[in-house]
Design a protein around this motif. Structure first.
Motif, PDB file in Angstrom:
ATOM      1  N   PHE A  89     -58.958  15.862  -6.968  1.00  0.00           N
ATOM      2  CA  PHE A  89     -58.688  15.921  -8.340  1.00  0.00           C
ATOM      3  C   PHE A  89     -58.604  14.660  -9.224  1.00  0.00           C
ATOM      4  CE2 PHE A  89     -55.748  17.331 -11.693  1.00  0.00           C
ATOM      5  CZ  PHE A  89     -56.554  18.170 -12.510  1.00  0.00           C
ATOM      6  N   SER A  90     -57.883  13.700  -8.646  1.00  0.00           N
ATOM      7  CA  SER A  90     -57.548  12.515  -9.411  1.00  0.00           C
ATOM      8  C   SER A  90     -59.038  11.714  -9.661  1.00  0.00           C
ATOM      9  CB  SER A  90     -56.732  11.574  -8.597  1.00  0.00           C
ATOM     10  OG  SER A  90     -55.396  11.920  -8.548  1.00  0.00           O
TER      11      SER A  90
ATOM     12  N   ARG B 287     -61.849  13.260  -9.989  1.00  0.00           N
ATOM     13  CA  ARG B 287     -62.623  14.074 -10.908  1.00  0.00           C
ATOM     14  C   ARG B 287     -62.038  13.974 -12.255  1.00  0.00           C
ATOM     15  NH1 ARG B 287     -64.873  19.327  -7.654  1.00  0.00           N
ATOM     16  NH2 ARG B 287     -64.689  18.446  -5.726  1.00  0.00           N
ATOM     17  N   MET B 288     -60.656  13.680 -12.647  1.00  0.00           N
ATOM     18  CA  MET B 288     -59.926  13.552 -13.982  1.00  0.00           C
ATOM     19  C   MET B 288     -60.405  12.221 -14.430  1.00  0.00           C
ATOM     20  SD  MET B 288     -58.507  16.105 -14.708  1.00  0.00           S
ATOM     21  CE  MET B 288     -57.764  15.449 -16.300  1.00  0.00           C
ATOM     22  N   ARG B 289     -60.594  11.248 -13.414  1.00  0.00           N
ATOM     23  CA  ARG B 289     -61.057   9.806 -14.109  1.00  0.00           C
ATOM     24  C   ARG B 289     -62.642   9.829 -14.439  1.00  0.00           C
ATOM     25  NH1 ARG B 289     -61.492   6.007  -9.545  1.00  0.00           N
ATOM     26  NH2 ARG B 289     -62.665   4.644 -11.306  1.00  0.00           N
ATOM     27  N   ILE B 290     -63.293  10.748 -13.710  1.00  0.00           N
ATOM     28  CA  ILE B 290     -64.883  10.912 -13.946  1.00  0.00           C
ATOM     29  C   ILE B 290     -64.870  11.422 -15.591  1.00  0.00           C
ATOM     30  CG2 ILE B 290     -66.932  12.002 -13.766  1.00  0.00           C
ATOM     31  CD1 ILE B 290     -66.260  11.243 -10.631  1.00  0.00           C
ATOM     32  N   ALA B 291     -64.111  12.675 -15.478  1.00  0.00           N
ATOM     33  CA  ALA B 291     -63.957  13.375 -16.858  1.00  0.00           C
ATOM     34  C   ALA B 291     -63.624  12.566 -18.080  1.00  0.00           C
ATOM     35  CB  ALA B 291     -62.816  14.549 -16.838  1.00  0.00           C
ATOM     36  N   LEU B 292     -62.641  11.741 -18.027  1.00  0.00           N
ATOM     37  CA  LEU B 292     -62.038  10.936 -18.968  1.00  0.00           C
ATOM     38  C   LEU B 292     -62.958   9.877 -19.256  1.00  0.00           C
ATOM     39  CD1 LEU B 292     -59.942   9.963 -20.902  1.00  0.00           C
ATOM     40  CD2 LEU B 292     -58.746   8.524 -19.320  1.00  0.00           C
ATOM     41  N   GLY B 293     -63.907   9.230 -18.346  1.00  0.00           N
ATOM     42  CA  GLY B 293     -64.809   8.295 -18.388  1.00  0.00           C
ATOM     43  C   GLY B 293     -65.806   8.882 -19.313  1.00  0.00           C
ATOM     44  N   SER B 294     -66.420  10.059 -18.884  1.00  0.00           N
ATOM     45  CA  SER B 294     -67.477  10.778 -19.675  1.00  0.00           C
ATOM     46  C   SER B 294     -67.270  11.031 -21.159  1.00  0.00           C
ATOM     47  CB  SER B 294     -67.901  12.180 -18.929  1.00  0.00           C
ATOM     48  OG  SER B 294     -68.189  11.794 -17.488  1.00  0.00           O
TER      49      SER B 294
ATOM     50  N   LEU C 294     -53.432  13.640 -17.435  1.00  0.00           N
ATOM     51  CA  LEU C 294     -53.311  12.349 -16.516  1.00  0.00           C
ATOM     52  C   LEU C 294     -51.911  11.765 -16.302  1.00  0.00           C
ATOM     53  CD1 LEU C 294     -56.881  10.627 -16.987  1.00  0.00           C
ATOM     54  CD2 LEU C 294     -56.037  11.459 -14.898  1.00  0.00           C
ATOM     55  N   LYS C 295     -51.322  11.888 -17.488  1.00  0.00           N
ATOM     56  CA  LYS C 295     -49.834  11.280 -17.459  1.00  0.00           C
ATOM     57  C   LYS C 295     -48.965  12.230 -16.794  1.00  0.00           C
ATOM     58  CE  LYS C 295     -50.491   8.609 -21.736  1.00  0.00           C
ATOM     59  NZ  LYS C 295     -49.700   8.556 -23.320  1.00  0.00           N
TER      60      LYS C 295
END
Length: 960
Positions: free
Chosen positions: A727-728, A730-737, A905-906
């Motif tokens: 999940f972490s 995926r969240m990084r990928i979501a934020l980067g996109s 994320l926080k």
């Protein structure tokens, strides 16, 4: 036998005579009809006007012959239907740049239904007839560029339909009539470059429609009307080179709501500079060459600002810290003041520059004693410190190179011809044919339309960053392809104004020339001011529309006339006989047309021959590409799409790249090839894939990108990889996109709509950093129009990938930034579920919506991502569904999406580690503030309820 032949011959002769008589009768009848079409009073008015004009070039030689509306009188355009009184009426007088002198006859007032009166760029003298004020229908009054004198008639204030009044560059004197306050439809008032005097009427503030007020270079005096700040739609206020001695800039000028340009140069103004930080769209500020005192206001100006010129005043104090955070700044001129303190190097250190951007900082002749920070600006920055104590201060290295007084050139461009080697004899040898510089088909020869064009008050100081957006804006307005426009040259002129010469080319593989109807259409758009207005480019003026070569014999206008039914029936009956008589000829012509040779496209002809040199983008040879991929070995193939195959390649310097090779005969790929090069060459962000170069030879089109070793997000979600994303990750990928798309929507200049956001277009590097790719379908966002509205969409044919398509875009063909938000929302749902957007007839958005409504959302979460905090998943689901609303207005902006992702994320246990890896690099600055920001947390927001997030079911988009 002989007698029979004689009889046959006589019969043929009689037949020919009969046909000839009928044809002549038809022509004569039509002539008689045409001779009686235009209203007699208007015919007399036109004849009276001609007698007052001096026409050395004989442009009006056909006036007084036949009927104005049916005999193609030069520059006369009429309505297409007969009025109730049985006559046609003159709607336009278009006599631009015809070398006419003499005067305008008062009889012009008899043209009771005239909408456009255009005498631009002639040598007319005398005064403006007051009778023009009686033409209630008049919309455009264009008299600029003549030698007209006298005062402005009060009667012109009666023109309630007048949209544009241009009388600039004449010799008009006297005051501005207060009656102009009654011009209730006026948007453009251009009175600049005359000798108009007196006080500016405060009553002009009643013209609520006013967009551009250009009064510069006159003899105006008195005070600046503070009421102007009440004008709700005013974009440009330009009053340079007048004499408001002893007067101050009204503090109310800080309340302008839509102002983009404020130019008060050399007006003898005194006092303090008002706080202008609340003008949200201010792009250009020039208060130079006055006697302004005090410090520069410290509040931050609009992020849109490109030019700040406060030079040659009496200003003191230091440079405000707010000047260090202006992302689009091109020129900061503070020279010849009494400024003190240190020069902050972060003015340029905080900025990122594309290859086409510059920043000029002129601080000469002040009292700066130091430079704080790294005194090593990039090549894009020109710093001038001459005449300051810092230049004589010891111990500072490299300071001398900034202490000269040389002036830079921001100005002249001569676009080179196509670099492609084309046969010299293939194009006709006269001067009116040439190779189309940016043709997608090499060596296409055509005759362009040549147009003189000038931006009268642009809101920038340096053109190259805006050149491509300007080309897109112009060709979009003309409904033409980008390659059909070539900016032959441009140069800055006093004002500042920018003159340019344009060439418009026909569509490739068609005729080498425009046909008459297309020339007429293009000319009509220019002369009727049908381009959408923009704050950035400001008002324009057509300098010339010269018809040369194959166009020189075209006569305008060529009109369709609708006359009464009885006459029409008679003409039809006679015309039938005429048609029968020439049917054989017509048949022959049709037969010949059908046998015309239709050339087929070969792979070589599809080459676009990109004739542009882009900094940081290399042009590779076909041989280099073949060597890099082992002659396109199947073992080097790493993917395939609609455009073509993708290969992993090793360049000569061992750089690993991805090479996308177009399929043979791919017309669509050809267009995407050009689009992607032009887009990626000007877009630079860590979350966008980088373009290394391209190959455009040997009939091949290839794009060379940085290699993404971890492939596409779709590969990871489909299970093609051996590992899974937690999940972490995926969240990084979501934020980067999201950050990559946020850059496209807000920091790219102008903004970009991607149009094809999907999991297979999100690539992952060795550290699983997300990078948005594939800009072949991207479109530049529109700019502000002249109607006081913000056109937030681009009307275009629907393109994209089924399942990711915004339903509103699919139905209306209106592409907006919210279309990308929808597509990214679908990607978020893929990250959550691992499913494809459309699979076995099921639509992912609909399935997640239904599960969310039923309280079963955790039943469809991808089990491969391991454990996860449920509250974070719930907020991520809520965000994704909000992005996928079918109503675009309810979707969040990309800025809101990024903020919500960072907020989620926080909440995670490893928040610090994740956020440090995805730290904002929004061009080196923190995310901008948003006055319209709405919290996306459904648990704490009072303005967005949980039920709002799932209201309605998004319709399925059926694959086409």
């Amino acid at each position: 036998m002989l007698e029979s032949s004689r009889i046959q011959g006589k019969r043929m002769l009689k037949l020919r005579i009969t046909i000839s008589v009928l044809v002549l009768s038809c022509c004569y009848f039509v002539y008689i009809v045409e001779a009686q079409v235009t209203a007699p009073s208007e015919v007399n008015a036109l004849i009276a006007m001609k007698r007052k004009l001096v026409d050395p070039m004989k442009h009006l030689a056909n006036w007084e012959k036949g009927d104005p509306c049916t005999s193609n009188w030069t520059g006369v355009l009429c309505n297409e239907t007969v009025g109730t009184e049985g006559y046609l009426h003159v709607h336009e007088i278009q006599l631009l740049n015809m070398n006419l002198s003499g005067s305008i006859a008062p009889a012009v007032g008899q043209l009771s239904q005239l909408q456009i009166l255009d005498f631009m760029w002639n040598e007319l003298t005398g005064s403006i007839p007051k009778e023009i004020g009686s033409i209630a229908s008049l919309k455009l009054l264009l008299l600029n560029g003549n030698k007209l004198s006298g005062s402005l008639p009060d009667e012109l204030g009666s023109l309630s339909n007048l949209n544009r009044f241009q009388v600039d560059e004449n010799q008009i004197s006297g005051p501005i009539p207060k009656s102009f306050a009654s011009l209730s439809s006026l948007r453009h008032l251009h009175l600049n470059n005359n000798t108009i005097s007196g006080q500016i009427p405060a009553e002009l503030s009643n013209v609520s429609t006013l967009l551009h007020l250009l009064l510069d270079n006159n003899n105006l005096f008195g005070y600046l009307p503070p009421e102007f700040s009440l004008l709700p739609n005013l974009r440009i206020l330009q009053l340079d080179n007048n004499n408001f001695k002893g007067r101050e800039i009204p503090a109310s000028y800080g309340n302008f709501f839509r102002l983009a340009k404020l130019s008060l140069r050399n007006c003898s103004l005194e006092g303090l500079i008002p706080d202008l930080s609340q003008i949200p769209n201010l792009s250009f500020l020039d208060l130079s060459h006055n006697q302004l005192t005090g410090p520069i206001p410290s509040n931050k100006l609009s992020d849109n600002i490109t030019t700040i010129n406060l030079s040659n005043n009496l200003l003191n104090g230091s440079i405000p810290a707010s000047f260090s955070d202006l992302p689009f700044l091109q020129r900061l001129s503070l020279e010849n003041n009494s400024l003190t303190g240190s020069v902050p190097a972060n003015i340029w250190q905080n900025m990122t520059f594309a290859s086409s951007e510059i920043l000029v900082i002129d601080l000469q002749d002040n009292s700066f004693s130091d430079v704080v920070g790294d005194l090593n600006p990039p090549e894009n920055v020109t710093l001038r410190l001459g005449g300051n104590p810092v230049c004589s201060k010891g111990g500072m290295t490299n300071i001398s190179r900034f202490c000269g007084n040389e002036d830079g050139d921001n100005g002249t461009l001569g676009n080179s011809a196509n670099s492609t080697s084309c046969p010299t004899q293939a194009c006709p040898t006269d001067n009116f044919f040439e190779y189309v510089p940016s043709s997608p088909v090499p060596c296409f020869c055509a005759s362009p339309l040549r147009i003189g064009y000038r931006l009268k008050s642009p809101s920038f100081s340096y053109f190259p960053p805006y050149e491509l957006p300007f080309e897109v804006y112009l060709t979009g307005s003309l409904n033409m392809e980008l390659y059909q426009l070539h900016i032959d040259s441009y140069a800055w002129e006093e004002g500042p104004r920018m003159r340019m010469y344009l060439k418009l080319f026909p569509v490739v593989n068609g005729s080498q020339t425009f046909n008459a109807s297309e020339v007429r259409r293009i000319r009509g758009i220019f002369t009727s001011w049908r381009f959408p207005g923009t704050d950035l480019y400001g008002p324009y003026e057509l300098l010339n529309f010269t018809l040369l070569g194959p166009y020189s014999t075209m006569i305008f206008p060529d009109q369709k006339v609708h006359i009464s039914k009885g006459i029409l029936v008679a003409i039809v009956l006679i015309s039938v006989v005429c048609v029968v008589a020439i049917s054989a000829v017509v048949t022959l012509l049709i037969a010949r047309r059908k046998t015309r040779y239709q050339p087929s496209l070969s792979r070589n002809k599809l080459s676009s021959k990109v004739s542009m040199k882009l900094e940081g983008v290399k042009s590779f040879t076909f041989r280099e590409m073949a060597v890099a991929t082992d002659n396109f070995n199947e073992l080097a193939k790493v993917g395939q799409g609609g455009y073509g195959k993708v290969y992993k390649g090793n360049l000569y310097d061992n750089t690993v790249v991805a090479i996308k090779r177009a399929e043979e005969g791919s017309l669509q790929g050809q267009k995407e090839f050009l689009t992607e090069i032009k887009m990626l060459s000007r877009l630079h962000h860590r979350n966008l894939v980088s373009l290394v170069g391209y190959c455009d030879e040997e009939g091949e089109q290839m794009l060379v990108y940085e290699f993404m070793p971890n492939g596409t997000l779709r590969d990871w979600l489909s299970g093609k990889t051996k590992e899974y994303l937690n999940f972490s990750m995926r969240m990084r990928i979501a934020l980067g996109s999201a950050k990559g798309i946020l850059y496209l929507h807000t920091e790219a200049n102008p903004p970009v709509f991607h149009r094809d956001i999907k999991a297979s277009n999100i690539l992952l590097d060795s550290k699983l950093t997300a990078k948005v790719a594939d800009f072949g379908l991207s479109r530049l966002a529109p700019v502000l129009d002249d109607e006081g509205t913000v056109p937030h969409h681009v009307s275009t044919i629907v393109k994209g990938t089924p399942g990711y398509l915004d339903p509103e875009y699919f139905l209306t063909h209106k592409l907006t930034d919210k279309s990308d938000v929808y597509s990214l929302g679908v990607v978020f749902l893929e990250l959550l579920t691992g499913m494809q957007p459309i699979s076995h007839g099921k639509n992912l958005v609909r399935e997640v919506n239904m599960a969310h409504q039923a309280g079963m959302i955790f039943s469809i979460i991808d089990s491969r991502m391991g454990s996860y905090p449920s509250e974070c998943v719930e907020r991520f689901v809520a965000l994704a569904l909000m992005c996928c609303y079918d109503n675009p207005e309810k979707r969040p902006s990309m800025l809101d999406v990024v903020r919500e992702l960072e907020s989620i994320l926080k909440m995670m246990p490893d928040a610090d580690a994740i956020l440090s890896e995805t730290a904002s690099i929004y061009s080196g600055k923190s995310l901008p503030s948003s006055s319209s920001h709405v919290s996306l947390d459904p648990y704490v927001s009072s303005s967005v309820s949980g039920s709002d997030l799932i209201s309605g079911v998004v319709p399925t988009v059926t694959p086409r």
